[in-house]
Design a protein around this motif. Structure first.
Motif, PDB file in Angstrom:
ATOM      1  N   ASP A 185       5.560   8.404   1.813  1.00 17.43           N
ATOM      2  CA  ASP A 185       6.215   7.086   1.797  1.00 17.43           C
ATOM      3  C   ASP A 185       6.781   6.697   0.438  1.00 17.43           C
ATOM      4  N   LYS A 196      10.118   8.279   0.205  1.00 15.68           N
ATOM      5  CA  LYS A 196      10.914   8.366   1.433  1.00 15.68           C
ATOM      6  C   LYS A 196      12.331   7.828   1.231  1.00 15.68           C
ATOM      7  N   ASP A 197      12.462   6.627   0.675  1.00 16.04           N
ATOM      8  CA  ASP A 197      13.792   6.023   0.521  1.00 16.04           C
ATOM      9  C   ASP A 197      14.681   6.865  -0.388  1.00 16.04           C
ATOM     10  N   LYS A 198      14.095   7.383  -1.462  1.00 13.84           N
ATOM     11  CA  LYS A 198      14.878   8.226  -2.373  1.00 13.84           C
ATOM     12  C   LYS A 198      15.346   9.500  -1.665  1.00 13.84           C
ATOM     13  N   ALA A 257      18.154   8.642   0.751  1.00 16.65           N
ATOM     14  CA  ALA A 257      19.381   8.365  -0.006  1.00 16.65           C
ATOM     15  C   ALA A 257      20.011   9.664  -0.495  1.00 16.65           C
TER      16      ALA A 257
END
Length: 510
Positions: free
Chosen positions: A296, A299-301, A304
């Motif tokens: 987690d 995750k966003d990186k 992206a």
């Protein structure tokens, strides 16, 4: 390549108007590539009988002579790579450069099998132990005879060669039934072997053509083993066809391969690898990446980075030289990919790239699905298209549990700086790449295969050579002893001696 099947390996011949035929098509444009006969069960048995005679000659050759002839085959394939790559592009759909990678891997495996067969399969001495100390023991690996190979359409050179080359190197003749979607490529390979060995008195690599019924006929033709690559569903049919004659089978079936991305992973490399594993060959790769479990905190990186790379690389399918990948080779697969995408979105997933509108038959544009429920078909079933699911996990423990929560078990990947090997060992798969994807397929010395719905048996490497042999154990009495254990005239002291030996060696261990 002509519009009719040529006399590849002496098995196809000129088409007869009274014989049923089928056509292989260009998946991009829909044009006809070639026409081939649907060979009857009787004709398949005839080809196998001819291969049986060839097997006797081929199996009696020296290791060096078989190696020489196999390397000639690799040479013909390498020199004919432009023609072969053009044919792969036309009949399978993949870009020319990807076709060459497949050719290159295939000839590397031919070379490895040819060069290592003697070392792996030659007769060797085996220790006899105390009970049979007056005997010599040896083990050798004898050819099976005739091996039937049923090949797939997604990697129509590399995958069948992984069985054909190793079976030939082990001393067998081979009867090859390529997929009806890529038969012209299979014919080219068989013809290349003939061109490489024009002085051979027998054709040890032969071709049979047709659809599923022809494959079933090959299973029932008296071959000594079937090496199959395809779906688990079709694999079950192959096993059923082989069961009445107890013909052994090697099953290389599908996968639902997962990548695990740790918090300390190199996210740029992981994203790049995930895209190649998921999108290359239009996602039609049994060891391709279909699921990603990323910790987690990153995750966003990671997501992206995935999106940015797709845009930066302008990943698009097509038929031209700039296309990242080609069309779906099998038209019916488009509907499966569409169903998986629609089901995932209906169950709450988000398509951050692509989505339902990405399906434009015969092409599917890259699709990245985030937060797909674990019960969605895009997670549970093999998609075999240029899609990938990404899910966040709290830690590597959860990632391993989810990665292993599948009936498949073919390949896998781990991206991490620390502890990657420990994670790799815990993944229920036949093969795992650390900080890479699909690397194991490019190393000829490693065995290739899976567990569960992904099949059983191994191609490639020493295990792949032994897969096409029968172990033969031989003992030879070197001298007689007054303490023979296996006779009714046994000296009573024999058992006393053996009991004392057993106690000294094992009885005192606690």
């Amino acid at each position: 390549m002509s519009d009719q099947g040529s006399a590849g390996g002496g098995a196809v011949g000129v088409l007869d108007s009274d014989v049923p035929s089928f056509v292989s098509y260009d998946p991009a444009g829909g044009g006809e590539v070639a026409t081939f006969p649907v060979m009857t069960a009787a004709r398949v048995r005839g080809v196998v009988d001819e291969a049986r005679q060839a097997a006797g000659w081929w199996g009696a050759l020296s290791w060096a002579e078989r190696e020489r002839r196999l390397l000639r085959w690799a040479g013909v394939i390498t020199r004919g790579r432009e023609e072969l790559c053009a044919l792969v592009h036309r009949e399978n759909g993949k870009p020319r450069d990807d076709a060459f990678l497949e050719v290159f891997l295939a000839v590397e495996h031919i070379g490895w099998a040819a060069g290592h067969a003697r070392r792996v399969l030659r007769s060797r001495r085996v220790g006899t132990g105390m009970l049979m100390a007056n005997h010599a023991a040896s083990l050798e690996y004898q050819p099976l005879g005739v091996v039937g190979v049923i090949g797939p359409w997604n990697y129509p050179i590399f995958t069948p060669v992984g069985s054909i080359a190793y079976a030939l190197a082990a001393g067998n003749a081979v009867v090859f039934k390529p997929s009806e979607y890529t038969t012209a490529i299979g014919e080219w390979l068989v013809d290349a072997f003939g061109r490489a060995n024009p002085d051979a008195p027998h054709q040890v690599l032969r071709l049979v053509t047709g659809t599923g019924e022809t494959g079933a006929a090959l299973c029932q033709s008296g071959v000594d083993k079937i090496a199959f690559t395809g779906s688990a569903r079709t694999g079950r049919k192959v096993m059923a066809a082989c069961a009445p004659s107890l013909t052994p089978v090697l099953m290389e079936c599908g996968g639902k391969d997962a990548m695990i991305v740790a918090a300390d992973a190199n996210l740029e490399q992981a994203a790049d690898a995930a895209l190649w594993g998921a999108m290359s060959n239009a996602g039609q790769t049994c060891v391709g990446i279909e699921r990603v479990y990323v910790v987690d905190s990153v995750k966003d990186k990671f997501i992206a980075e995935l999106s940015a790379r797709i845009q930066k690389l302008a990943l698009k399918p097509g038929d031209g030289p700039d296309a990242a990948y080609g069309p779906m080779t099998m038209p019916a697969q488009v509907d499966i990919v569409r169903r998986h995408i629609d089901d995932a979105i209906a169950k709450g997933a988000t398509a951050i790239v692509g989505g339902a509108e990405a399906v434009k038959a015969p092409y599917v544009e890259p699709t990245v699905l985030v937060d797909v429920p674990e019960d969605a078909s895009a997670v549970c079933e093999e998609t075999f298209g240029p899609t990938i699911t990404v899910k966040g996990v709290k830690d590597l423990e959860e990632a391993v549990v989810l990665a292993n929560a599948t009936d498949y078990g073919l390949g896998s990947s781990v991206y991490a700086r620390n502890g990657a090997m420990a994670v790799a060992r815990r993944l229920r798969s036949g093969m795992t790449s650390v900080n890479a994807v699909i690397a194991f397929a490019g190393i000829p010395g490693l065995p290739f295969g899976g567990v569960g719905e992904s099949g059983f048996g191994r191609i490639h490497g020493a295990d792949g050579l032994r897969e096409f042999t029968r172990p033969k154990a031989i003992t030879r009495r070197r001298w007689s002893t007054p303490f023979e254990p296996t006779t009714f005239a046994r000296n009573p002291k024999t058992i006393v001696i053996l009991e004392k030996y057993a106690m000294v060696r094992y009885g005192r261990k606690k």
